[in-house]
Design an enzyme around this catalytic site. Structure first.
Site, PDB file in Angstrom:
ATOM      1  N   ASP A 220      10.516  20.842   4.107  1.00 40.18           N
ATOM      2  CA  ASP A 220      11.124  21.975   3.402  1.00 40.18           C
ATOM      3  C   ASP A 220      11.671  22.930   4.454  1.00 40.18           C
ATOM      4  OD1 ASP A 220      11.904  24.046   1.855  1.00 40.18           O
ATOM      5  OD2 ASP A 220       9.945  24.444   0.945  1.00 40.18           O
TER       6      ASP A 220
ATOM      7  N   TYR B 100      -5.730  -0.320   9.300  1.00 40.59           N
ATOM      8  CA  TYR B 100      -4.696   0.288  10.130  1.00 40.59           C
ATOM      9  C   TYR B 100      -5.057   1.698  10.567  1.00 40.59           C
ATOM     10  CZ  TYR B 100      -0.396  -2.190  11.082  1.00 40.59           C
ATOM     11  OH  TYR B 100       0.545  -2.998  11.646  1.00 40.59           O
ATOM     12  N   ASP B 101      -4.551   2.089  11.733  1.00 40.48           N
ATOM     13  CA  ASP B 101      -4.693   3.465  12.198  1.00 40.48           C
ATOM     14  C   ASP B 101      -3.309   4.076  12.343  1.00 40.48           C
ATOM     15  OD1 ASP B 101      -7.142   1.957  13.072  1.00 40.48           O
ATOM     16  OD2 ASP B 101      -7.739   3.981  13.644  1.00 40.48           O
TER      17      ASP B 101
ATOM     18  N   VAL C 202      -6.824   4.073   7.844  1.00 38.06           N
ATOM     19  CA  VAL C 202      -6.764   3.690   6.431  1.00 38.06           C
ATOM     20  C   VAL C 202      -7.111   2.206   6.362  1.00 38.06           C
ATOM     21  CG1 VAL C 202      -5.428   3.866   4.314  1.00 38.06           C
ATOM     22  CG2 VAL C 202      -4.861   5.336   6.231  1.00 38.06           C
TER      23      VAL C 202
ATOM     24  N   ASP D 245      -0.501   4.571   1.071  1.00 40.35           N
ATOM     25  CA  ASP D 245      -1.779   5.052   1.596  1.00 40.35           C
ATOM     26  C   ASP D 245      -2.102   6.513   1.304  1.00 40.35           C
ATOM     27  OD1 ASP D 245      -2.734   2.648   2.690  1.00 40.35           O
ATOM     28  OD2 ASP D 245      -1.390   2.845   4.394  1.00 40.35           O
TER      29      ASP D 245
ATOM     30  N   HIS E 269       5.264  -7.609   7.713  1.00 44.29           N
ATOM     31  CA  HIS E 269       5.175  -6.481   6.781  1.00 44.29           C
ATOM     32  C   HIS E 269       6.023  -5.326   7.294  1.00 44.29           C
ATOM     33  CE1 HIS E 269       2.102  -5.943   9.870  1.00 44.29           C
ATOM     34  NE2 HIS E 269       2.281  -4.646   9.708  1.00 44.29           N
TER      35      HIS E 269
ATOM     36  N   ASP F 118      17.753  26.677  -2.152  1.00 41.38           N
ATOM     37  CA  ASP F 118      16.491  26.377  -1.468  1.00 41.38           C
ATOM     38  C   ASP F 118      16.291  24.865  -1.580  1.00 41.38           C
ATOM     39  OD1 ASP F 118      14.048  26.326  -0.326  1.00 41.38           O
ATOM     40  OD2 ASP F 118      13.033  27.578  -1.817  1.00 41.38           O
TER      41      ASP F 118
ATOM     42  N   TYR G 183       0.804  -1.227   0.000  1.00 49.01           N
ATOM     43  CA  TYR G 183       0.000   0.000   0.000  1.00 49.01           C
ATOM     44  C   TYR G 183       0.835   1.275   0.000  1.00 49.01           C
ATOM     45  CZ  TYR G 183      -3.415  -3.456   1.453  1.00 49.01           C
ATOM     46  OH  TYR G 183      -4.201  -4.568   1.521  1.00 49.01           O
TER      47      TYR G 183
ATOM     48  N   ASP H 231      13.729  25.856   5.914  1.00 46.76           N
ATOM     49  CA  ASP H 231      14.231  27.171   5.483  1.00 46.76           C
ATOM     50  C   ASP H 231      14.851  27.812   6.718  1.00 46.76           C
ATOM     51  OD1 ASP H 231      13.317  26.822   2.932  1.00 46.76           O
ATOM     52  OD2 ASP H 231      11.950  28.530   2.936  1.00 46.76           O
TER      53      ASP H 231
ATOM     54  N   GLU I  57      -2.775   6.659  -2.631  1.00 45.39           N
ATOM     55  CA  GLU I  57      -3.807   5.744  -3.131  1.00 45.39           C
ATOM     56  C   GLU I  57      -5.164   5.986  -2.466  1.00 45.39           C
ATOM     57  OE1 GLU I  57      -1.192   1.867  -4.499  1.00 45.39           O
ATOM     58  OE2 GLU I  57      -2.019   1.855  -2.482  1.00 45.39           O
TER      59      GLU I  57
HETATM   60 CU   LIG Z   1       2.189  -3.210  11.116  1.00 48.01          CU
END
Ligand SMILES: [Cu+2]
Length: 729
Positions: A524, A458-459, A455, A369, A515, A668, A367, A526, A372
């Protein structure tokens, strides 16, 4: 001798009995002298008096829905409002290519203004032109559009710019999950297992990409579970039964059932709801707990999204894909009071969760997540008192549905100050050692912005935690249900060769398949401005020989700094026996001692992906080939797995961008870090996993002239009486 022994045993027994007996009579609520149980600001009646709750928002005891229909943007980075989303829909409806059919809208959000426009914007200035970025789908073609809300025009439009499709919509998922029930083969398979459509439910794992067979059309896998006797159907897989469904034609294009004979695991012991628990836990109950803020919270939220707390200021918003985005994070200088830039934007850019099982029903499970499914719509309302403390502030998300209409995801972000009993800094001296008596300590109070995205099974709990010493901690917690595999075995004794199993047996007939979880963050940074450099501060062992130094030591470490010139210099795999610190510095901003101002990345959760680089799931998720990357800033390079991730072939990933090997010194630049977990399940993960967390930090390094919280006040008993539970002496 025997008599002494007998007396001793009797005495110990008596003492044990006494303690056991007395513990039963402990008061259920310890006395809390001077501590009010409910701080007045924390009640719903007082909430309207508090400036942060001025929009009739409760303090977390009760969720109140907020009317967003008249929201107006106040900051260049504010998300699109309900009215703006409606306008985008109207503009797209009258756009020539869509005049006969409006495409399905897969993501619709703010097309953020150019960085410079945001950086020079000051409160009170007019907002830069508001634009929307849209990913849409029409006749199995991906459309990438920019809509200008001022001119009411589509200003850019690309069709299928890369491989892959936009994220799935809720309609995609719900429609695909129903398809099998009108399929004769599927119904036959259910009957063969003694099941029927009325006691089964299907979910839609993403298809992945495994070569040309499934290209040119959107497909999804559908797998099903038995629902009888439990709300936790995830623990009752109908193993081996997998359908591939064409998402646009809504028909089964491939049917596979290799699981006849594998029983559906039992329902007993799978329910996780409090109301369904039959056995009390073998522990003494915990009394309600909360921290006290008698004077209310110390943070405030201006114009809906700008958070101000202690020495921090940042912009916080919900995002359909990333879930939560922190922008314009600035910290006040402890000497001068100057508000200094730290991070322009930070968010979870992509996830990668590959399962380690080659069976027909499992090989594709890999996945991604965020790209997708999207973390925003998966971040359901947080549960007050349990997901977030009672004094939390809640923020909604406003997104677009597949028909382009806006919808509100209520209470999906919570913001709260956290005091976990930790120490900010401390030292003590004692006359015993010739000094005056000193006891100095400061409590560590932090500010947390949190979402919890469910998702599927899973949380994922995402915390962005800010400390007054300038540190930012990003924590990911994993909970929810395992994706489990049905097994004919009830006990490991029945398994001929346990190494043939793709994971441990975690309940009768249930395998927890091994898994990984990788969460890649776009950071990013700066530091004091956009132009930064990335420095690898490598610790190198030095040998000492008698001729060089008279010290009896034979070896020592030296920190050697190497500035990354191009992207390949910053493709980093972490190594325990060749360690480095990783600094983002501003070479043109120096401390009074001449050190460049910087922040360092402090890694955590350092599991790495061990899959072959040309394994299809790894090719698509090549952003996990290294733990650290640094790229030059590009507005088009936000999503580590590419803009269009669903069924993508890996042609638009962070790894592809980084291979260009562009210059990154004093530019940057964007830092990318992947938090990784290997997960070998165990019985404690059944039926719902206790949260497992890992975090990494962004920590100031020569950014401040000295400890920035030297002057922080300690807590005094006048403000906060010390509570003495009656059980303590
Ligand atoms: Cu797991």
């Amino acid at each position: 001798m025997e008599k002494t022994c007998y007396l001793l045993v009797s005495l110990i027994s008596c003492l044990i009995l006494f303690f056991l007996a007395s513990s039963r009579f402990l008061p259920t609520k310890p006395e809390l002298p001077g501590c009010s149980l409910y701080a007045p600001w924390c009640t719903s009646t007082a909430s309207s008096k508090n400036p942060i709750f001025s929009k009739a928002r409760s303090a977390g005891l009760h969720h109140k829905s907020t009317d967003h229909s008249t929201d107006t943007p106040k900051h260049p980075l504010d998300p699109l409002t309900v009215q703006e989303i409606n306008s985008v829909r109207t503009i797209l409806s009258s756009y020539d290519p869509f005049s006969s059919t409006l495409p399905s809208i897969h993501t619709l959000g703010l097309d953020e203004p150019d960085k410079l426009q945001v950086q020079i914007w000051r409160k009170g200035d007019p907002l830069p032109p508001r634009k929307a970025a849209v990913l849409a789908l029409l006749n199995a073609h991906s459309h990438v559009l920019t809509v200008d809300l001022e001119s009411s025009r589509v200003t850019s439009h690309a069709i299928n710019p890369t491989s892959g499709y936009p994220m799935l919509t809720t309609d995609d998922i719900m429609s695909a999950a129903k398809v099998p029930f009108s399929n004769a083969e599927f119904n036959k398979s259910l009957t063969a297992r003694g099941l029927s459509w009325s006691n089964s439910l299907c979910i839609t794992p993403s298809a992945g990409w495994f070569g040309p067979d499934e290209e040119g059309r959107r497909v999804i896998r559908v797998q099903c579970y038995a629902t009888q006797g439990t709300s936790n159907f995830f623990m009752r897989p109908i193993e081996g039964l997998t359908m591939t469904v064409d998402l646009d034609k809504l028909e089964v294009v491939k049917f596979s059932d290799k699981g006849i004979g594998i029983p559906v695991p039992k329902s007993s012991g799978t329910d996780y709801r409090y109301s369904a628990q039959e056995k009390p836990p073998q522990m003494e109950p915990l009394n309600p707990i909360s921290i006290e803020q008698p004077k209310g919270p110390s943070f405030r939220i201006e114009d809906g999204h700008t958070v101000k707390w202690a020495n921090w200021e940042f912009h916080l918003k919900a995002d359909q894909r990333a879930g939560l985005v922190i922008s314009r994070a600035m910290v006040r200088d402890s000497e001068t009071g100057e508000l200094r830039n730290v991070m322009y934007k930070g968010f979870a850019s992509e996830l990668f969760v590959p399962y380690m099982d080659l069976d027909d029903s499992w090989y594709f499970k890999s996945y991604m997540d965020a790209g997708e499914f999207g973390l925003g719509p998966a971040a359901f309302s947080l549960v007050p008192l349990n997901d977030c403390p009672r004094y939390s502030y809640y923020m909604d998300g406003v997104f677009a549905a597949s028909d382009g209409n806006p919808f509100v995801q209520p209470n999906m972000i919570c913001l709260f100050e956290k005091y976990a009993g930790d120490i900010g800094w401390r030292h003590s001296e004692d006359p015993l050692f010739g000094s005056e008596q000193i006891r100095e300590a400061r409590p560590k109070v932090t500010l947390v912005a949190r979402i919890a995205a469910t998702v599927g099974n899973y949380d994922y709990i995402f915390d962005w935690e800010f400390q007054t010493d300038g540190l930012i901690r990003i924590k990911v917690g994993l909970s929810g249900m395992l994706m489990v595999k049905g097994s004919p075995h009830q006990n490991v004794n029945q398994v001929p060769n346990q190494e043939d199993m793709s994971g441990p047996l975690i309940s009768e007939n249930v395998i927890g398949v091994v898994h990984d979880h990788f969460i890649t963050f776009h950071l990013d940074m700066d530091i004091d401005g956009s132009n930064n450099s990335f420095v690898n501060v490598n610790l190198v062992k030095q040998e000492n020989s008698p001729g060089i130094n008279s010290s009896p030591r034979k070896s020592y470490l030296k920190a050697k700094r190497k500035i990354a010139k191009t992207e390949k210099d910053a493709q980093i795999k972490l190594k325990l026996y060749d360690p480095s610190e990783f600094h983002m510095i501003n070479p043109s901003r120096k401390s009074r001692l001449g050190n460049p101002s910087g922040y360092k990345l402090v890694p955590g959760g350092t599991a790495a992906s061990l899959l072959d680089h040309d394994d299809p799931p790894q090719l698509r998720s090549a952003f996990t080939n290294n733990q650290i990357w640094v790229t030059p800033y590009s507005k088009d390079e936000q999503w580590a797995g590419g803009l269009l991730v669903y069924q993508s072939r890996g042609d638009d990933t962070l790894a592809v961008w980084s291979e260009r090997d562009r210059p990154i010194e004093n530019k940057d630049i964007v830092l990318w870090y992947t938090l990784g977990f290997h997960h070998i399940p165990c019985q404690e993960d059944f039926p719902v996993m206790p949260t497992v967390s890992s975090s990494f930090e962004l920590k100031p390094v020569n950014f401040f002239e000295a400890n920035p919280i030297l002057g922080a006040a300690p807590a005094f008993e006048n403000d906060l009486p010390v509570c003495r539970p009656s059980a303590s002496s």
